[in-house]
Design a protein around this motif. Structure first.
Motif, PDB file in Angstrom:
ATOM      1  N   GLU A 100      47.035  29.905  35.408  1.00  0.00           N
ATOM      2  CA  GLU A 100      46.304  28.750  35.926  1.00  0.00           C
ATOM      3  C   GLU A 100      46.501  28.713  37.430  1.00  0.00           C
ATOM      4  O   GLU A 100      47.507  28.209  37.937  1.00  0.00           O
ATOM      5  CB  GLU A 100      46.778  27.449  35.261  1.00  0.00           C
ATOM      6  CG  GLU A 100      46.393  27.367  33.799  1.00  0.00           C
ATOM      7  CD  GLU A 100      46.531  25.966  33.226  1.00  0.00           C
ATOM      8  OE1 GLU A 100      46.811  25.019  34.005  1.00  0.00           O
ATOM      9  OE2 GLU A 100      46.365  25.811  31.995  1.00  0.00           O
ATOM     10  N   ARG A 101      45.549  29.293  38.129  1.00  0.00           N
ATOM     11  CA  ARG A 101      45.594  29.365  39.584  1.00  0.00           C
ATOM     12  C   ARG A 101      44.169  29.473  40.110  1.00  0.00           C
ATOM     13  O   ARG A 101      43.230  29.644  39.339  1.00  0.00           O
ATOM     14  CB  ARG A 101      46.452  30.549  40.044  1.00  0.00           C
ATOM     15  CG  ARG A 101      45.946  31.907  39.583  1.00  0.00           C
ATOM     16  CD  ARG A 101      46.811  33.053  40.093  1.00  0.00           C
ATOM     17  NE  ARG A 101      48.160  33.018  39.577  1.00  0.00           N
ATOM     18  CZ  ARG A 101      49.075  33.961  39.793  1.00  0.00           C
ATOM     19  NH1 ARG A 101      48.766  35.013  40.531  1.00  0.00           N
ATOM     20  NH2 ARG A 101      50.277  33.870  39.271  1.00  0.00           N
ATOM     21  N   PRO A 102      43.957  29.391  41.403  1.00  0.00           N
ATOM     22  CA  PRO A 102      42.600  29.497  41.940  1.00  0.00           C
ATOM     23  C   PRO A 102      41.986  30.873  41.699  1.00  0.00           C
ATOM     24  O   PRO A 102      42.698  31.890  41.680  1.00  0.00           O
ATOM     25  CB  PRO A 102      42.791  29.221  43.444  1.00  0.00           C
ATOM     26  CG  PRO A 102      44.054  28.430  43.531  1.00  0.00           C
ATOM     27  CD  PRO A 102      44.932  28.974  42.442  1.00  0.00           C
ATOM     28  N   ASP A 103      40.680  30.877  41.508  1.00  0.00           N
ATOM     29  CA  ASP A 103      39.949  32.132  41.342  1.00  0.00           C
ATOM     30  C   ASP A 103      39.965  32.887  42.669  1.00  0.00           C
ATOM     31  O   ASP A 103      39.533  32.364  43.695  1.00  0.00           O
ATOM     32  CB  ASP A 103      38.517  31.822  40.923  1.00  0.00           C
ATOM     33  CG  ASP A 103      37.667  33.059  40.803  1.00  0.00           C
ATOM     34  OD1 ASP A 103      37.133  33.505  41.836  1.00  0.00           O
ATOM     35  OD2 ASP A 103      37.535  33.585  39.684  1.00  0.00           O
ATOM     36  N   PRO A 104      40.470  34.148  42.678  1.00  0.00           N
ATOM     37  CA  PRO A 104      40.578  34.877  43.955  1.00  0.00           C
ATOM     38  C   PRO A 104      39.232  35.171  44.595  1.00  0.00           C
ATOM     39  O   PRO A 104      39.133  35.272  45.823  1.00  0.00           O
ATOM     40  CB  PRO A 104      41.318  36.161  43.573  1.00  0.00           C
ATOM     41  CG  PRO A 104      41.139  36.297  42.107  1.00  0.00           C
ATOM     42  CD  PRO A 104      41.019  34.917  41.560  1.00  0.00           C
ATOM     43  N   GLY A 105      38.172  35.311  43.791  1.00  0.00           N
ATOM     44  CA  GLY A 105      36.857  35.524  44.380  1.00  0.00           C
ATOM     45  C   GLY A 105      36.398  34.329  45.181  1.00  0.00           C
ATOM     46  O   GLY A 105      35.796  34.471  46.263  1.00  0.00           O
ATOM     47  N   LEU A 106      36.661  33.123  44.684  1.00  0.00           N
ATOM     48  CA  LEU A 106      36.285  31.924  45.432  1.00  0.00           C
ATOM     49  C   LEU A 106      37.204  31.721  46.626  1.00  0.00           C
ATOM     50  O   LEU A 106      36.771  31.247  47.684  1.00  0.00           O
ATOM     51  CB  LEU A 106      36.323  30.710  44.506  1.00  0.00           C
ATOM     52  CG  LEU A 106      35.868  29.388  45.126  1.00  0.00           C
ATOM     53  CD1 LEU A 106      34.474  29.503  45.736  1.00  0.00           C
ATOM     54  CD2 LEU A 106      35.885  28.268  44.084  1.00  0.00           C
TER      55      LEU A 106
END
Length: 550
Positions: free
Chosen positions: A475-481
């Motif tokens: 559960e972490r930020p999407d690296p693409g975004l």
């Protein structure tokens, strides 16, 4: 008696005569010639329920019903399975009318105008099987279309409506490509609130775009559909109801029963100005209606505000209301909850902790937004914003397919896909480093954002046709975004009207560690996710191993 008094009394008498009392009766009939009027010889339909969102009555053998006329309510027919309804001039199904005998509060967007209708007859036509109809009921699900301007309405039409039309188009085999036929995109449509973003004058333009699908369309009220100049909750959806009719109602198909509930409780005054919840009148409707609903069908509850709390530090849906609703739903073996509002995508399975005490967990699908992150982000070659949501899900729409016996399948449909990009499919997007040092400590990973992923989803990866290895849900930020956020930060000028949202925690992100002990050169990464309804889904990308000098 003085002449002036006589004149005044005469005028009052004429006014009362000219303004007939509200009608409390009408009929439900089979509209055999399709003109939406009851003509000679057209029979009544027995056993059809008519309601005002509180009371429910049933038509007799002649199709007649009597419903108490209560000023300010909206009367509607609960469409029975096996029938269709006429279409209004704006393309919406004709199944309701508002009763307003006296002016309501003065509102910026008009509210409900005074209209004392004649006795309302509801027309039904027997449904004829469509040649395009599949074995399952197909329902398009739009959450939060939410245009704030006519420019956004244009994005909605070119991005969401055009995608749904293309998906439902048919190749006629004559060499001219696929063609869209009215009604071919689905059997039914449902928008889960925030139809617009505060500017209620945009309703007609948005409706015109939706009507291009030719699909019967139902609407849930959202917190951005409110009359914010209303001084009480009871008046906060008057303009919405003028355009869309009842905010609490039911609709029946052979495979499923749909109940739409306004769960936005407006709290004028200090922030917060709303909370999720239900009202006594809605519970009265549910307590009268639910005992008549067949339990072999899927029961779908459509709302805007999710039933789960979306903020960690406060109640966003009233727990007492949720427990009371869940108690009413407990006897039903096949229930699906649909919600919007969050502008992310998530599956929640309710249990005892949230007040559900059924035999199996209660599934809530919190549907991603058609507007994504409010039509934000850099525009593509067609001039449409990226609109990715903060959890990395691309904007789009969902589809619900319902089969007999309460079985259902869900799918997410991104609005735009580049067929040449194997790392971004309808099911997931991949993110991996382009190059790593051969022999480096294996601390860098490939990420898979599986849009319909659930906590128990199985996601695996492999490199160069090697053995499949499990990926770990994180559960972490999407690296693409995150990379898109960096491009926005480094840009010397604005890349769009609004930049992409700051990447937040994604609940459907998986990570696998990439090996660095392979040969120099390029290596293929393949990811597979096992969807609960559609089986194995795959995506592919690459990375390279290089040697480095100290």
């Amino acid at each position: 008696m003085r002449p002036l008094v006589l004149v005044a009394l005469s005028l009052l008498s004429l006014s009362a005569w000219a303004q007939p009392p509200p009608c409390d009766s009408g009929s439900v009939f089979e509209d055999r010639n399709g003109n939406a009027r009851r003509d000679h010889g057209e029979p009544g339909v027995l056993g059809v329920r008519v309601s005002d969102g509180v009371e429910i009555v049933t038509s007799d053998a002649q199709g007649r019903y009597t419903l108490p006329a209560v000023d300010g309510r909206t009367a509607f027919v609960i469409k029975p399975p096996g029938y269709t309804l006429p279409v209004r001039a704006n393309g919406m199904p004709d199944y309701w009318h508002n009763l307003r005998t006296a002016p309501g509060p003065a509102l910026k967007y008009g509210g409900i105008p005074v209209a004392v209708p004649a006795c309302r007859d509801f027309a039904l036509r027997r449904a004829t099987p469509s040649p395009n109809r599949q074995a399952a009921l197909s329902v398009l699900l739009f959450a939060d279309p939410q245009p704030k301007s006519m420019a956004d309405v244009g994005y909605y039409e070119r991005d969401i409506i055009a995608s749904a039309m293309q998906e439902g188009a048919i190749d006629m085999g004559h060499g001219f490509g696929k063609f869209h036929f009215l009604g071919g995109a689905a059997d039914l449509g449902l928008s889960l609130g925030d139809i617009v973003h505060d500017d209620l004058a945009l309703y007609p333009a948005l409706n015109a775009a939706t009507a291009k699908l030719g699909v019967p369309w139902l609407h849930v009220a959202g917190n951005h559909d409110l009359d914010f100049d209303a001084t009480r909750d009871e008046d906060s959806l008057l303009t919405f109801r003028h355009h869309y009719g009842p905010d609490t109602f039911a609709w029946e198909e052979p495979e499923a029963t749909f109940i739409v509930l306004d769960d936005v409780v407006y709290l004028p005054g200090p922030s917060p100005d709303m909370i999720g919840g239900l009202r006594e009148a809605q519970f009265a409707f549910l307590e009268r209606y639910l005992p008549t609903v067949p339990k072999e069908r899927l029961l779908v509850i459509g709302v805007h505000v999710p039933f789960f709390d979306t903020a960690p530090d406060r109640e966003t849906f009233r727990k007492a209301d949720r427990a009371r609703l869940f108690a009413l739903l407990r006897p039903f073996p096949h229930v699906l909850l649909l919600s919007g509002h969050a502008h992310t995508q998530r599956h929640v399975f309710h249990g005892a902790a949230s007040g559900w005490h059924g035999a199996n967990p209660l599934h809530e699908y919190n549907v991603g937004a058609a507007s994504g992150a409010f039509w934000s982000g850099a525009k593509d070659a067609a001039g449409i914003p990226d609109a990715r949501m903060s959890d990395g899900t691309p904007n789009g729409y969902a589809r619900l397919r319902v089969e007999a016996g309460g079985r259902y399948r869900l799918s997410w449909h991104p609005a735009r896909l580049d067929a040449s990009d194997a790392a971004r499919t309808a099911a997931m997007s991949l993110h991996a480093p382009k190059v790593l040092r051969r022999g480096a400590y294996p601390a860098f990973g490939v990420y898979a954002n599986v849009y319909m992923g659930r906590d128990d989803s199985r996601v695996e990866f492999r490199v160069d046709e090697g053995p499949w290895q499990p990926m770990v849900r994180v559960e972490r930020p999407d690296p693409g975004l995150l990379a898109e956020n960096m491009r926005d930060d480094q840009a010397e000028r604005l890349r769009g009207y609004d930049r992409s949202p700051e990447a937040g925690r994604s609940r459907h992100l998986w990570r696998g560690v990439l090996p660095t002990d392979l040969a120099l050169g390029e290596h293929r990464i393949e990811v597979r996710a096992f969807d609960a309804w559609h089986g194995e889904q795959r995506a592919r990308t690459r990375y390279r191993l290089d040697d480095a000098k100290e």
